[in-house]
Write a protein that holds these residues in place. Structure first.
Motif, PDB file in Angstrom:
ATOM      1  N   PRO A  63       1.086  -3.357  10.856  1.00 16.01           N
ATOM      2  CA  PRO A  63       2.256  -3.117  10.002  1.00 16.01           C
ATOM      3  C   PRO A  63       2.768  -4.369   9.293  1.00 16.01           C
ATOM      4  CG  PRO A  63       2.511  -1.960  12.075  1.00 16.01           C
ATOM      5  CD  PRO A  63       1.297  -2.832  12.213  1.00 16.01           C
ATOM      6  N   VAL A  64       2.776  -5.509   9.981  1.00 16.33           N
ATOM      7  CA  VAL A  64       3.228  -6.752   9.334  1.00 16.33           C
ATOM      8  C   VAL A  64       2.276  -7.141   8.208  1.00 16.33           C
ATOM      9  CG1 VAL A  64       3.617  -9.223   9.656  1.00 16.33           C
ATOM     10  CG2 VAL A  64       4.504  -7.599  11.332  1.00 16.33           C
ATOM     11  N   LEU A  65       0.977  -7.007   8.460  1.00 14.38           N
ATOM     12  CA  LEU A  65       0.004  -7.291   7.405  1.00 14.38           C
ATOM     13  C   LEU A  65       0.193  -6.333   6.228  1.00 14.38           C
ATOM     14  CD1 LEU A  65      -3.327  -7.981   9.350  1.00 14.38           C
ATOM     15  CD2 LEU A  65      -1.750  -9.632   8.351  1.00 14.38           C
ATOM     16  N   ALA A  66       0.545  -5.079   6.521  1.00 12.18           N
ATOM     17  CA  ALA A  66       0.765  -4.107   5.450  1.00 12.18           C
ATOM     18  C   ALA A  66       1.958  -4.504   4.592  1.00 12.18           C
ATOM     19  CB  ALA A  66       0.986  -2.716   6.043  1.00 12.18           C
ATOM     20  N   ILE A  67       3.031  -4.954   5.224  1.00 11.67           N
ATOM     21  CA  ILE A  67       4.215  -5.395   4.480  1.00 11.67           C
ATOM     22  C   ILE A  67       3.847  -6.538   3.538  1.00 11.67           C
ATOM     23  CG2 ILE A  67       6.425  -6.589   4.714  1.00 11.67           C
ATOM     24  CD1 ILE A  67       6.719  -3.708   5.341  1.00 11.67           C
ATOM     25  N   ILE A  68       3.065  -7.495   4.048  1.00  9.43           N
ATOM     26  CA  ILE A  68       2.665  -8.645   3.233  1.00  9.43           C
ATOM     27  C   ILE A  68       1.705  -8.217   2.124  1.00  9.43           C
ATOM     28  CG2 ILE A  68       1.491 -10.887   3.279  1.00  9.43           C
ATOM     29  CD1 ILE A  68       2.475 -11.193   6.165  1.00  9.43           C
ATOM     30  N   ALA A  69       0.729  -7.355   2.465  1.00 11.11           N
ATOM     31  CA  ALA A  69      -0.242  -6.898   1.461  1.00 11.11           C
ATOM     32  C   ALA A  69       0.440  -6.142   0.333  1.00 11.11           C
ATOM     33  CB  ALA A  69      -1.306  -6.015   2.126  1.00 11.11           C
ATOM     34  N   LEU A  70       1.429  -5.307   0.670  1.00 19.27           N
ATOM     35  CA  LEU A  70       2.153  -4.576  -0.363  1.00 19.27           C
ATOM     36  C   LEU A  70       2.941  -5.526  -1.254  1.00 19.27           C
ATOM     37  CD1 LEU A  70       3.506  -1.473   1.592  1.00 19.27           C
ATOM     38  CD2 LEU A  70       1.586  -1.581   0.030  1.00 19.27           C
ATOM     39  N   ALA A  71       3.521  -6.561  -0.644  1.00 23.43           N
ATOM     40  CA  ALA A  71       4.256  -7.542  -1.445  1.00 23.43           C
ATOM     41  C   ALA A  71       3.321  -8.276  -2.397  1.00 23.43           C
ATOM     42  CB  ALA A  71       4.966  -8.538  -0.521  1.00 23.43           C
ATOM     43  N   LEU A  72       2.111  -8.579  -1.943  1.00 21.41           N
ATOM     44  CA  LEU A  72       1.145  -9.292  -2.781  1.00 21.41           C
ATOM     45  C   LEU A  72       0.620  -8.410  -3.910  1.00 21.41           C
ATOM     46  CD1 LEU A  72      -0.932 -11.123  -0.004  1.00 21.41           C
ATOM     47  CD2 LEU A  72       0.629 -12.184  -1.646  1.00 21.41           C
ATOM     48  N   CYS A  73       0.426  -7.112  -3.612  1.00 18.97           N
ATOM     49  CA  CYS A  73      -0.208  -6.214  -4.576  1.00 18.97           C
ATOM     50  C   CYS A  73       0.786  -5.456  -5.448  1.00 18.97           C
ATOM     51  CB  CYS A  73      -1.110  -5.217  -3.849  1.00 18.97           C
ATOM     52  SG  CYS A  73      -2.513  -5.994  -2.996  1.00 18.97           S
ATOM     53  N   GLY A  74       2.069  -5.539  -5.140  1.00 18.45           N
ATOM     54  CA  GLY A  74       3.075  -4.901  -5.979  1.00 18.45           C
ATOM     55  C   GLY A  74       3.557  -3.547  -5.507  1.00 18.45           C
ATOM     56  N   GLY A  75       3.043  -3.046  -4.375  1.00 17.29           N
ATOM     57  CA  GLY A  75       3.480  -1.753  -3.861  1.00 17.29           C
ATOM     58  C   GLY A  75       2.311  -0.900  -3.427  1.00 17.29           C
ATOM     59  N   LEU A  76       2.612   0.223  -2.772  1.00 17.90           N
ATOM     60  CA  LEU A  76       1.559   1.083  -2.230  1.00 17.90           C
ATOM     61  C   LEU A  76       0.715   1.708  -3.329  1.00 17.90           C
ATOM     62  CD1 LEU A  76       0.110   2.494   0.032  1.00 17.90           C
ATOM     63  CD2 LEU A  76       1.971   4.166   0.145  1.00 17.90           C
ATOM     64  N   ARG A  77       1.352   2.194  -4.379  1.00 18.78           N
ATOM     65  CA  ARG A  77       0.581   2.821  -5.460  1.00 18.78           C
ATOM     66  C   ARG A  77      -0.356   1.819  -6.121  1.00 18.78           C
ATOM     67  NH1 ARG A  77       4.885   6.002  -9.070  1.00 18.78           N
ATOM     68  NH2 ARG A  77       6.166   4.243  -8.399  1.00 18.78           N
ATOM     69  N   GLU A  78       0.140   0.604  -6.322  1.00 18.05           N
ATOM     70  CA  GLU A  78      -0.701  -0.433  -6.935  1.00 18.05           C
ATOM     71  C   GLU A  78      -1.863  -0.809  -6.018  1.00 18.05           C
ATOM     72  OE1 GLU A  78       3.219  -0.360  -8.787  1.00 18.05           O
ATOM     73  OE2 GLU A  78       2.530  -0.445  -6.707  1.00 18.05           O
ATOM     74  N   LEU A  79      -1.601  -0.816  -4.711  1.00 16.90           N
ATOM     75  CA  LEU A  79      -2.659  -1.120  -3.749  1.00 16.90           C
ATOM     76  C   LEU A  79      -3.719  -0.029  -3.755  1.00 16.90           C
ATOM     77  CD1 LEU A  79      -3.681  -2.890  -1.343  1.00 16.90           C
ATOM     78  CD2 LEU A  79      -2.282  -1.436   0.145  1.00 16.90           C
ATOM     79  N   ALA A  80      -3.296   1.238  -3.632  1.00 16.46           N
ATOM     80  CA  ALA A  80      -4.249   2.349  -3.567  1.00 16.46           C
ATOM     81  C   ALA A  80      -4.950   2.592  -4.889  1.00 16.46           C
ATOM     82  CB  ALA A  80      -3.532   3.621  -3.114  1.00 16.46           C
ATOM     83  N   ALA A  81      -4.297   2.268  -6.022  1.00 17.87           N
ATOM     84  CA  ALA A  81      -4.897   2.490  -7.339  1.00 17.87           C
ATOM     85  C   ALA A  81      -6.115   1.617  -7.565  1.00 17.87           C
ATOM     86  CB  ALA A  81      -3.867   2.227  -8.432  1.00 17.87           C
ATOM     87  N   ARG A  82      -6.263   0.549  -6.779  1.00 16.98           N
ATOM     88  CA  ARG A  82      -7.450  -0.290  -6.902  1.00 16.98           C
ATOM     89  C   ARG A  82      -8.712   0.464  -6.481  1.00 16.98           C
ATOM     90  NH1 ARG A  82      -3.372  -4.032  -6.550  1.00 16.98           N
ATOM     91  NH2 ARG A  82      -3.823  -6.148  -7.316  1.00 16.98           N
ATOM     92  N   VAL A  83      -8.529   1.525  -5.720  1.00 14.36           N
ATOM     93  CA  VAL A  83      -9.663   2.356  -5.312  1.00 14.36           C
ATOM     94  C   VAL A  83     -10.012   3.347  -6.412  1.00 14.36           C
ATOM     95  CG1 VAL A  83     -10.501   4.019  -3.604  1.00 14.36           C
ATOM     96  CG2 VAL A  83      -9.027   2.123  -2.889  1.00 14.36           C
ATOM     97  N   ASN A  84      -9.006   4.165  -6.775  1.00 15.71           N
ATOM     98  CA  ASN A  84      -9.201   5.201  -7.786  1.00 15.71           C
ATOM     99  C   ASN A  84      -7.848   5.874  -8.028  1.00 15.71           C
ATOM    100  OD1 ASN A  84      -9.722   8.356  -8.211  1.00 15.71           O
ATOM    101  ND2 ASN A  84     -11.454   7.239  -9.113  1.00 15.71           N
ATOM    102  N   PRO A  85      -7.506   6.203  -9.276  1.00 13.56           N
ATOM    103  CA  PRO A  85      -6.201   6.833  -9.536  1.00 13.56           C
ATOM    104  C   PRO A  85      -5.998   8.144  -8.798  1.00 13.56           C
ATOM    105  CG  PRO A  85      -7.156   6.004 -11.571  1.00 13.56           C
ATOM    106  CD  PRO A  85      -8.216   5.882 -10.522  1.00 13.56           C
ATOM    107  N   VAL A  86      -7.038   8.976  -8.731  1.00 12.69           N
ATOM    108  CA  VAL A  86      -6.912  10.259  -8.032  1.00 12.69           C
ATOM    109  C   VAL A  86      -6.714  10.023  -6.535  1.00 12.69           C
ATOM    110  CG1 VAL A  86      -8.064  12.420  -7.448  1.00 12.69           C
ATOM    111  CG2 VAL A  86      -8.284  11.461  -9.760  1.00 12.69           C
ATOM    112  N   PHE A  87      -7.518   9.129  -5.976  1.00 13.33           N
ATOM    113  CA  PHE A  87      -7.353   8.784  -4.562  1.00 13.33           C
ATOM    114  C   PHE A  87      -5.949   8.279  -4.299  1.00 13.33           C
ATOM    115  CE2 PHE A  87      -7.130   5.347  -1.436  1.00 13.33           C
ATOM    116  CZ  PHE A  87      -7.566   5.992  -0.285  1.00 13.33           C
TER     117      PHE A  87
END
Length: 444
Positions: A63-87
């Motif tokens: 969870p702590v790594l997730a908080i940091i990763a989201l801060a680095l990537c701009g949010g959950l949608r921005e993180l997951a969008a790196r895979v595929n928009p539909v995903f």
């Protein structure tokens, strides 16, 4: 002492950071966080140390790594969008719904009522079932009102709820540690084998990795309102808050686990951490112990429910602004209230397939996000690693629910017997993604 680099400074006062860190701790620390460590301690016994290490890695480290990763990537949608928009659209919605109205929010109210029930008078004019309905209505009414003001969460949770919750837990844990009921016993199932791996899998049940992905919106709102007015300051503040919350949870997890270890001889057949804590409180505080336990669970569960209603409302308001924030908060609070009435066992049974399917790809996403500067240079690593992991976790989850005796080819994979069939395929897929990206770059 070396100076802190400018790009790592949050620009917030220490008191502000402690308040935001306390807020995040309160958002994480709910019913599951209270009842899982004592049961782990009781069942693992003399294997407590490796079991707790595994639990801490999954329940706090991820969870702590997730908080940091989201801060680095701009949010959950921005993180997951790196895979595929539909995903991204499907994954993000499932994360919010799973840790929101499908599981964590209704589970919190149900568990809290079970701790309050012993305090109700035996001759009350209404049945326990009606009392449960009224309790849920009041519980979610308060959560709804607090969810309308997400900017106040750091003041309410960080400055009041978190300190009070920690104080009450200290009273409970301190009494058990300084006057133990017994010593460690031999480990029992499921900790008779690989205690480290079992502790890690047990950490899934906190759902805090998925919750961390949801909390990013609310934490960002609070750090910006506190004065983190640049992206760099926001990342630094969110990361620091995650570390503060992780430290607080780690100390409490270890202490609650020790309580379980000391209660093994008193409650050898216990299957519920709530029973362990309730018995401990009654042994050391008598009738007042029931009040102590009820207060701890009520504060913890209301904190988490408020935070999750807020996060779900914030997210769905962003993707569907035609319904105002208050409308979405009302929808999630009302739906969660209804789900809470079907009972804890039914809620947990319904949620298991979602957790088993979502956790592995969430772990891979977070790990890739932590190395964003590198993984973004080989973009195919994202769809290759995450989609491969998701495919395996979904197949195994569906098999375990529908046809548990069915053999799958994934059963031949390394670590499959420990619940980690996805690990080696994820690594291989990541390597393929790197090679693929470099080959595409070379041909352009």
């Amino acid at each position: 002492m070396a100076a802190i680099p400018q790009n790592l400074r949050s620009g917030l006062k220490p008191s502000q950071m402690l308040a935001i860190g306390g807020m995040l701790f309160s958002m994480f620390f709910g019913a599951g966080n209270l009842i899982l460590p004592p049961l782990l301690g009781l069942q693992s016994g003399t294997s407590y140390t490796p079991a707790m290490i595994g639990f801490l890695v999954a329940g706090i480290g991820l969870p702590v790594l997730a908080i940091i990763a989201l801060a680095l990537c701009g949010g959950l949608r921005e993180l997951a969008a790196r895979v595929n928009p539909v995903f991204a659209a499907i994954f993000v919605a499932l994360v919010y719904l799973t840790v929101g109205p499908f599981l964590a929010i209704p589970r919190s109210a149900t568990t809290s009522f079970e701790m309050v029930r012993p305090l109700l008078p035996e001759d009350m004019p209404i049945s326990p079932e009606i009392a449960a309905v009224l309790f849920s209505i009041v519980f979610f009414g308060i959560a709804f009102l607090l969810a309308l003001h997400p900017g106040l969460l750091s003041n309410i949770m960080g400055k009041f709820s978190a300190p009070l919750l920690i104080l009450l837990i200290i009273l409970l844990v301190g009494s058990a540690i300084f006057a133990p009921a017994g010593g460690a016993q031999a480990p029992i199932e499921p900790y008779t084998g690989n205690a480290l791996a079992e502790g890690f899998l047990n950490g899934y049940q906190t759902t805090d990795l998925l919750a961390a992905m949801c909390f990013g919106i609310v934490v960002a709102v609070n750090v910006r309102e506190s004065g983190a007015d640049t992206p760099g300051k926001t990342v630094a503040a969110i990361s620091a808050a995650g570390l503060i919350a992780g430290f607080l949870m780690g100390v409490i997890y270890v202490a609650l686990g020790i309580v379980g270890v000391t209660m093994a001889s008193t409650l050898p057949d216990a299957t519920n951490g709530a029973t362990i804590l309730a018995t401990t409180a009654q042994m050391h505080f008598g009738p007042a112990g029931s009040v102590l336990i009820a207060a701890i669970f009520l504060i913890a569960t209301l904190n988490v429910s408020t935070a999750l209603v807020t996060c779900c409302a914030e997210y769905f308001n962003e993707i569907c602004p035609k319904i105002p924030l208050a409308g979405w908060a009302a929808i999630f609070a009302s739906f969660s209230c209804l789900v809470s009435l079907i009972g804890l066992d039914a809620i947990l049974q319904f949620s298991i397939p979602f957790l088993d399917a979502l956790y592995p790809p969430a772990i891979v996403l977070v790990l890739l996000g932590m190395f964003k500067s590198k993984t973004d240079q080989v973009r195919m690593i994202w769809p290759c690693a995450v989609l491969t992991t998701a495919a395996i976790s979904v197949c195994v989850s569906l098999r375990d629910v529908a046809l548990p005796t069915l053999w799958l080819p994934t059963d031949l994979l390394p670590f499959a017997d420990m619940g980690f069939a996805w690990v080696v395929p994820a690594i291989v897929a990541a390597v393929v993604g790197v090679v693929w990206s470099r080959a595409k770059h070379a041909t352009n």
